[in-house]
Design a protein around this motif. Structure first.
Motif, PDB file in Angstrom:
ATOM      1  N   TYR A  19       0.808  -1.213   0.000  1.00 51.82           N
ATOM      2  CA  TYR A  19       0.000   0.000   0.000  1.00 51.82           C
ATOM      3  C   TYR A  19       0.849   1.275   0.000  1.00 51.82           C
ATOM      4  O   TYR A  19       0.673   2.143  -0.840  1.00 51.82           O
ATOM      5  CB  TYR A  19      -0.961   0.008   1.188  1.00 51.82           C
ATOM      6  N   CYS A  20       1.803   1.390   0.930  1.00 53.99           N
ATOM      7  CA  CYS A  20       2.592   2.627   1.020  1.00 53.99           C
ATOM      8  C   CYS A  20       3.997   2.494   0.441  1.00 53.99           C
ATOM      9  O   CYS A  20       4.724   3.480   0.350  1.00 53.99           O
ATOM     10  CB  CYS A  20       2.664   3.130   2.462  1.00 53.99           C
ATOM     11  N   GLU A  74      -4.754  -0.069  -6.067  1.00 52.74           N
ATOM     12  CA  GLU A  74      -4.422   1.316  -6.419  1.00 52.74           C
ATOM     13  C   GLU A  74      -5.290   2.318  -5.652  1.00 52.74           C
ATOM     14  O   GLU A  74      -4.817   3.380  -5.257  1.00 52.74           O
ATOM     15  CB  GLU A  74      -4.556   1.536  -7.930  1.00 52.74           C
ATOM     16  N   GLN A  75      -6.548   1.987  -5.438  1.00 50.80           N
ATOM     17  CA  GLN A  75      -7.420   2.868  -4.653  1.00 50.80           C
ATOM     18  C   GLN A  75      -6.956   2.936  -3.201  1.00 50.80           C
ATOM     19  O   GLN A  75      -6.976   4.000  -2.590  1.00 50.80           O
ATOM     20  CB  GLN A  75      -8.866   2.387  -4.714  1.00 50.80           C
ATOM     21  N   GLN A  77      -3.870   2.471  -2.208  1.00 56.11           N
ATOM     22  CA  GLN A  77      -2.621   3.233  -2.237  1.00 56.11           C
ATOM     23  C   GLN A  77      -2.897   4.736  -2.240  1.00 56.11           C
ATOM     24  O   GLN A  77      -2.239   5.497  -1.520  1.00 56.11           O
ATOM     25  CB  GLN A  77      -1.778   2.835  -3.452  1.00 56.11           C
ATOM     26  N   ALA A  78      -3.862   5.182  -3.013  1.00 54.61           N
ATOM     27  CA  ALA A  78      -4.214   6.607  -3.064  1.00 54.61           C
ATOM     28  C   ALA A  78      -4.778   7.061  -1.716  1.00 54.61           C
ATOM     29  O   ALA A  78      -4.435   8.140  -1.221  1.00 54.61           O
ATOM     30  CB  ALA A  78      -5.212   6.868  -4.184  1.00 54.61           C
ATOM     31  N   PHE A  79      -5.628   6.242  -1.114  1.00 59.44           N
ATOM     32  CA  PHE A  79      -6.199   6.543   0.197  1.00 59.44           C
ATOM     33  C   PHE A  79      -5.091   6.697   1.243  1.00 59.44           C
ATOM     34  O   PHE A  79      -5.058   7.666   2.000  1.00 59.44           O
ATOM     35  CB  PHE A  79      -7.173   5.416   0.592  1.00 59.44           C
ATOM     36  N   LYS A  81      -1.881   7.275   0.734  1.00 62.16           N
ATOM     37  CA  LYS A  81      -1.048   8.438   0.407  1.00 62.16           C
ATOM     38  C   LYS A  81      -1.680   9.718   0.959  1.00 62.16           C
ATOM     39  O   LYS A  81      -1.016  10.560   1.560  1.00 62.16           O
ATOM     40  CB  LYS A  81      -0.861   8.545  -1.099  1.00 62.16           C
ATOM     41  N   ASN A  82      -2.979   9.851   0.772  1.00 66.77           N
ATOM     42  CA  ASN A  82      -3.694  11.027   1.288  1.00 66.77           C
ATOM     43  C   ASN A  82      -3.658  11.079   2.812  1.00 66.77           C
ATOM     44  O   ASN A  82      -3.479  12.146   3.397  1.00 66.77           O
ATOM     45  CB  ASN A  82      -5.132  11.051   0.797  1.00 66.77           C
ATOM     46  N   GLU A  85      -0.343  12.303   4.201  1.00 68.24           N
ATOM     47  CA  GLU A  85      -0.102  13.728   3.995  1.00 68.24           C
ATOM     48  C   GLU A  85      -0.772  14.593   5.070  1.00 68.24           C
ATOM     49  O   GLU A  85      -0.486  15.773   5.180  1.00 68.24           O
ATOM     50  CB  GLU A  85      -0.572  14.150   2.597  1.00 68.24           C
TER      51      GLU A  85
END
Length: 108
Positions: A19-20, A74-75, A77-79, A81-82, A85
Motif C-alpha cells: 500500500y505505502c 491502487e485505490q 494506495q491513493a487513500f 497516500k492522502n 499527507e
C-alpha cells in the motif's frame, strides 16, 4: 491480492508494503515497519480467510485501511497516500469521526 504463503508473499512484494511501498520486516527479522497481512475484502464485509484475499502490508496501513472496502489496490494506495499527507491531529480527527460513524472494528 496475492495467493502465496506468507514467506513467498513477502518475497513477492520485495519486502515492501503493497500500500505505502515502505520497507517492512524481512526474513532476517530486520524491520523498518511491522509486517501485517490485510484482508483486502474485510472479513466483516464478507471477505474470506484464504490467501487470495490477503495482501502484505505494514501494520500502519492495515490499521488505517481498517474495514473500508476498495475496488483495487491502487485505490487503497491513493487513500493511504492522502492519509500520510495529513498531520497527526487531522489524522486523529478523521479516525475518530470514522469510529463515531461506523464503530470500531471488531477483532476476528
Amino acid at each position: 491480492p496475492l495467493n502465496l504463503s506468507a514467506k513467498n508473499m513477502m518475497q513477492g512484494s520485495k519486502f515492501y508494503c503493497n500500500y505505502c511501498q515502505q520497507i517492512i520486516v524481512n526474513v532476517r527479522g530486520d524491520a523498518k515497519s511491522k509486517f501485517s497481512r490485510d484482508h483486502f475484502v474485510p472479513i466483516l464485509k464478507g471477505g474470506n480467510l484464504n490467501h487470495g484475499n490477503e495482501v502484505i502490508c505494514c501494520q500502519w496501513c492495515n490499521t488505517s485501511k481498517g474495514s473500508l472496502e476498495f475496488e483495487s489496490i491502487e485505490q487503497v494506495q491513493a487513500f493511504i497516500k492522502n492519509l500520510k499527507e495529513l498531520d497527526d491531529n487531522t489524522l486523529l480527527n478523521v479516525r475518530n469521526a470514522y469510529f463515531k460513524t461506523f464503530g470500531k472494528p471488531t477483532p476476528v
